[in-house]
Design a protein around this motif. Structure first.
Motif, PDB file in Angstrom:
ATOM      1  N   LEU A 196      44.717  36.705  47.593  1.00 54.63           N
ATOM      2  CA  LEU A 196      44.690  36.970  46.153  1.00 54.63           C
ATOM      3  C   LEU A 196      44.931  35.654  45.440  1.00 54.63           C
ATOM      4  CD1 LEU A 196      47.791  36.889  44.794  1.00 54.63           C
ATOM      5  CD2 LEU A 196      47.972  39.094  45.922  1.00 54.63           C
ATOM      6  N   PHE A 197      44.463  35.576  44.223  1.00 53.70           N
ATOM      7  CA  PHE A 197      44.633  34.376  43.411  1.00 53.70           C
ATOM      8  C   PHE A 197      45.240  34.795  42.086  1.00 53.70           C
ATOM      9  CE2 PHE A 197      43.218  31.258  40.278  1.00 53.70           C
ATOM     10  CZ  PHE A 197      43.580  30.063  40.889  1.00 53.70           C
ATOM     11  N   LYS A 198      46.413  34.225  41.789  1.00 51.21           N
ATOM     12  CA  LYS A 198      47.128  34.612  40.581  1.00 51.21           C
ATOM     13  C   LYS A 198      47.249  33.430  39.634  1.00 51.21           C
ATOM     14  CE  LYS A 198      51.651  35.592  38.755  1.00 51.21           C
ATOM     15  NZ  LYS A 198      53.046  35.172  38.905  1.00 51.21           N
ATOM     16  N   THR A 199      47.031  33.688  38.365  1.00 54.61           N
ATOM     17  CA  THR A 199      47.287  32.685  37.346  1.00 54.61           C
ATOM     18  C   THR A 199      47.966  33.362  36.169  1.00 54.61           C
ATOM     19  OG1 THR A 199      46.291  30.960  35.960  1.00 54.61           O
ATOM     20  CG2 THR A 199      45.028  32.974  36.224  1.00 54.61           C
ATOM     21  N   GLU A 200      48.840  32.630  35.522  1.00 55.94           N
ATOM     22  CA  GLU A 200      49.474  33.131  34.304  1.00 55.94           C
ATOM     23  C   GLU A 200      49.011  32.243  33.167  1.00 55.94           C
ATOM     24  OE1 GLU A 200      53.688  34.962  35.201  1.00 55.94           O
ATOM     25  OE2 GLU A 200      53.376  33.148  36.377  1.00 55.94           O
ATOM     26  N   ALA A 201      48.543  32.856  32.109  1.00 57.85           N
ATOM     27  CA  ALA A 201      47.907  32.056  31.076  1.00 57.85           C
ATOM     28  C   ALA A 201      47.985  32.718  29.717  1.00 57.85           C
ATOM     29  CB  ALA A 201      46.438  31.821  31.446  1.00 57.85           C
ATOM     30  N   ALA A 202      47.849  31.859  28.718  1.00 57.20           N
ATOM     31  CA  ALA A 202      47.529  32.289  27.370  1.00 57.20           C
ATOM     32  C   ALA A 202      46.388  31.346  26.983  1.00 57.20           C
ATOM     33  CB  ALA A 202      48.719  32.154  26.430  1.00 57.20           C
ATOM     34  N   PHE A 203      45.163  31.782  27.215  1.00 59.13           N
ATOM     35  CA  PHE A 203      44.001  30.903  27.114  1.00 59.13           C
ATOM     36  C   PHE A 203      43.831  30.351  25.697  1.00 59.13           C
ATOM     37  CE2 PHE A 203      42.780  33.856  30.598  1.00 59.13           C
ATOM     38  CZ  PHE A 203      42.774  32.924  31.628  1.00 59.13           C
ATOM     39  N   ASN A 204      43.329  29.118  25.630  1.00 60.14           N
ATOM     40  CA  ASN A 204      43.048  28.510  24.331  1.00 60.14           C
ATOM     41  C   ASN A 204      41.802  29.102  23.692  1.00 60.14           C
ATOM     42  OD1 ASN A 204      45.240  26.725  24.569  1.00 60.14           O
ATOM     43  ND2 ASN A 204      44.011  25.250  25.709  1.00 60.14           N
ATOM     44  N   ASP A 205      40.919  29.669  24.522  1.00 54.27           N
ATOM     45  CA  ASP A 205      39.673  30.286  24.033  1.00 54.27           C
ATOM     46  C   ASP A 205      39.655  31.768  24.389  1.00 54.27           C
ATOM     47  OD1 ASP A 205      38.738  27.634  23.431  1.00 54.27           O
ATOM     48  OD2 ASP A 205      38.082  27.435  25.527  1.00 54.27           O
ATOM     49  N   HIS A 206      38.860  32.534  23.660  1.00 54.12           N
ATOM     50  CA  HIS A 206      38.555  33.889  24.100  1.00 54.12           C
ATOM     51  C   HIS A 206      37.737  33.776  25.386  1.00 54.12           C
ATOM     52  CE1 HIS A 206      39.883  35.300  20.194  1.00 54.12           C
ATOM     53  NE2 HIS A 206      38.994  34.514  19.606  1.00 54.12           N
ATOM     54  N   LEU A 207      38.011  34.645  26.351  1.00 55.25           N
ATOM     55  CA  LEU A 207      37.325  34.575  27.636  1.00 55.25           C
ATOM     56  C   LEU A 207      36.599  35.887  27.905  1.00 55.25           C
ATOM     57  CD1 LEU A 207      37.092  32.487  29.968  1.00 55.25           C
ATOM     58  CD2 LEU A 207      38.864  33.792  31.161  1.00 55.25           C
ATOM     59  N   LEU A 208      35.273  35.814  28.010  1.00 54.75           N
ATOM     60  CA  LEU A 208      34.442  36.976  28.323  1.00 54.75           C
ATOM     61  C   LEU A 208      34.097  36.922  29.808  1.00 54.75           C
ATOM     62  CD1 LEU A 208      32.802  39.456  27.306  1.00 54.75           C
ATOM     63  CD2 LEU A 208      30.899  37.871  26.899  1.00 54.75           C
ATOM     64  N   VAL A 209      34.428  37.986  30.542  1.00 60.42           N
ATOM     65  CA  VAL A 209      34.276  37.981  32.009  1.00 60.42           C
ATOM     66  C   VAL A 209      33.422  39.157  32.462  1.00 60.42           C
ATOM     67  CG1 VAL A 209      35.503  38.065  34.211  1.00 60.42           C
ATOM     68  CG2 VAL A 209      36.557  36.907  32.255  1.00 60.42           C
ATOM     69  N   TRP A 210      32.489  38.862  33.342  1.00 62.16           N
ATOM     70  CA  TRP A 210      31.729  39.914  34.037  1.00 62.16           C
ATOM     71  C   TRP A 210      32.099  39.821  35.515  1.00 62.16           C
ATOM     72  CZ3 TRP A 210      26.517  39.195  36.651  1.00 62.16           C
ATOM     73  CH2 TRP A 210      26.073  40.400  37.206  1.00 62.16           C
ATOM     74  N   LEU A 211      32.687  40.883  36.046  1.00 59.65           N
ATOM     75  CA  LEU A 211      33.153  40.911  37.435  1.00 59.65           C
ATOM     76  C   LEU A 211      32.042  41.443  38.329  1.00 59.65           C
ATOM     77  CD1 LEU A 211      35.503  40.406  39.328  1.00 59.65           C
ATOM     78  CD2 LEU A 211      36.378  42.682  38.784  1.00 59.65           C
ATOM     79  N   ILE A 212      31.580  40.597  39.236  1.00 62.04           N
ATOM     80  CA  ILE A 212      30.472  40.966  40.120  1.00 62.04           C
ATOM     81  C   ILE A 212      30.989  41.713  41.343  1.00 62.04           C
ATOM     82  CG2 ILE A 212      28.572  40.058  41.513  1.00 62.04           C
ATOM     83  CD1 ILE A 212      28.587  37.597  39.612  1.00 62.04           C
ATOM     84  N   SER A 213      32.061  41.208  41.956  1.00 66.34           N
ATOM     85  CA  SER A 213      32.678  41.887  43.110  1.00 66.34           C
ATOM     86  C   SER A 213      34.160  41.555  43.127  1.00 66.34           C
ATOM     87  CB  SER A 213      32.011  41.461  44.424  1.00 66.34           C
ATOM     88  OG  SER A 213      32.146  40.064  44.633  1.00 66.34           O
ATOM     89  N   GLY A 214      34.918  42.358  43.882  1.00 69.82           N
ATOM     90  CA  GLY A 214      36.358  42.181  43.912  1.00 69.82           C
ATOM     91  C   GLY A 214      37.054  42.980  42.823  1.00 69.82           C
ATOM     92  N   GLU A 215      38.312  42.632  42.589  1.00 72.03           N
ATOM     93  CA  GLU A 215      39.128  43.366  41.612  1.00 72.03           C
ATOM     94  C   GLU A 215      39.986  42.379  40.823  1.00 72.03           C
ATOM     95  OE1 GLU A 215      41.269  47.294  42.535  1.00 72.03           O
ATOM     96  OE2 GLU A 215      42.898  45.825  42.650  1.00 72.03           O
ATOM     97  N   THR A 216      40.148  42.654  39.542  1.00 73.66           N
ATOM     98  CA  THR A 216      41.012  41.847  38.686  1.00 73.66           C
ATOM     99  C   THR A 216      42.077  42.739  38.071  1.00 73.66           C
ATOM    100  OG1 THR A 216      39.365  40.158  38.135  1.00 73.66           O
ATOM    101  CG2 THR A 216      41.162  40.470  36.570  1.00 73.66           C
ATOM    102  N   LYS A 217      43.350  42.338  38.246  1.00 73.65           N
ATOM    103  CA  LYS A 217      44.459  43.004  37.575  1.00 73.65           C
ATOM    104  C   LYS A 217      44.970  42.087  36.473  1.00 73.65           C
ATOM    105  CE  LYS A 217      46.101  45.589  41.634  1.00 73.65           C
ATOM    106  NZ  LYS A 217      47.256  45.832  42.541  1.00 73.65           N
ATOM    107  N   ILE A 218      45.178  42.640  35.298  1.00 72.19           N
ATOM    108  CA  ILE A 218      45.742  41.883  34.188  1.00 72.19           C
ATOM    109  C   ILE A 218      47.032  42.572  33.768  1.00 72.19           C
ATOM    110  CG2 ILE A 218      45.393  41.023  31.838  1.00 72.19           C
ATOM    111  CD1 ILE A 218      42.403  41.044  32.338  1.00 72.19           C
TER     112      ILE A 218
END
Length: 272
Positions: free
Chosen positions: A21-43
């Motif tokens: 798994l890959f974890k990052t903690e962030a408050a992005f400087n930009d709005h981030l638009l994501v399309w998930l092709i495979s796998g899973e994302t937990k926010i």
């Protein structure tokens, strides 16, 4: 290599991760638009959590504190296309619009398998194989297309995308009590509460009579202890949710604070 990122433009990237798994903690400087092709994302945010699977498209607004965990699943890597909607591009876009903007509390937007957005982002994939530079005018067209689709899908999106205000000075105590589990640099905590680093440290000491580092560690360990003791969670499940970078650092700090390790606490609970 477990984690690979390909760029066709500074604002458009394809990520491919095949580790545990890959974890990052962030408050992005930009709005981030994501399309998930495979796998899973937990926010994980202070108030709520989200789980996104293959085909999901979601928008993470800028300056939103969150822990983001990317997990390969079903034998496939975590693969996603991400588009940064920068303030510069959004200003240029909204200068041409007659949008009526209301004050809004930013939130994570979910557009589950929306065909227009999916088609827009999927059309970028062939460009990642290009050897030459991706033309900026085409990248600009693709980002403009994505923004236009978002506006067509959700009438409230303008209130978030067209807001360019910087964070105001807010109640530091309430903010930190709500967001202490996010492992952010102190400069970022200061920015999000409308303060310089110097002012943040000064106001923090007035509010908590402690340094930020000591207070944050103590609060995170208390939360971890509660999760282990009351929720019967495993150390490996909670260290990344309570602001620690790795399991060994968490276990060391936990034992130093309480006199026993997370594993020892589990055994005590099991025997009792």
């Amino acid at each position: 290599m477990d984690y690979q990122v390909n760029y066709i433009n500074p604002d458009i990237k394809l990520s491919n991760y095949s580790g545990k798994l890959f974890k990052t903690e962030a408050a992005f400087n930009d709005h981030l638009l994501v399309w998930l092709i495979s796998g899973e994302t937990k926010i994980i945010q202070a108030d709520e959590s989200f789980v996104f699977g293959p085909g999901s498209t979601f928008l993470i607004p800028r300056n939103q504190l969150a822990a983001i965990i990317n997990i390969p699943k079903d034998g496939l890597p975590h693969k996603a296309v991400a588009m940064h909607l920068t303030a510069k591009r959004l200003r240029e876009f909204y200068d041409r619009q007659n949008a009526k903007i209301k004050t809004a509390i930013p939130k994570i937007f979910s557009f589950h398998k929306h065909p227009l957005l999916e088609s827009c982002l999927a059309s970028l994939i062939p460009y990642f194989d290009m050897q030459e530079n991706f033309p900026e005018n085409i990248a600009s067209l693709k980002i403009t297309e994505a923004i236009s689709i978002l506006r067509n899908i959700d009438a409230d999106i303008d209130d978030v995308l067209a807001s360019f205000e910087e964070p105001d000075k807010i109640d530091l105590t309430a903010f930190m009590e709500k967001n202490f589990m996010f492992n952010m640099p102190l400069e970022k905590f200061g920015y999000l509460t409308g303060r310089s680093l110097t002012t943040f440290k000064r106001d923090f000491h007035k509010a908590f009579n402690s340094t930020p580092q000591r207070w944050l560690t103590k609060k995170r360990l208390e939360l971890a202890h509660y999760q282990l003791n009351e929720k019967n969670k495993k150390p490996v499940e909670i260290y990344y949710e309570t602001g620690f970078e790795n399991l060994s650092h968490f276990s060391f700090a936990f034992k130093k604070q309480f006199g026993y390790s997370p594993t020892e606490l589990q055994k005590i609970n099991k025997n009792s």
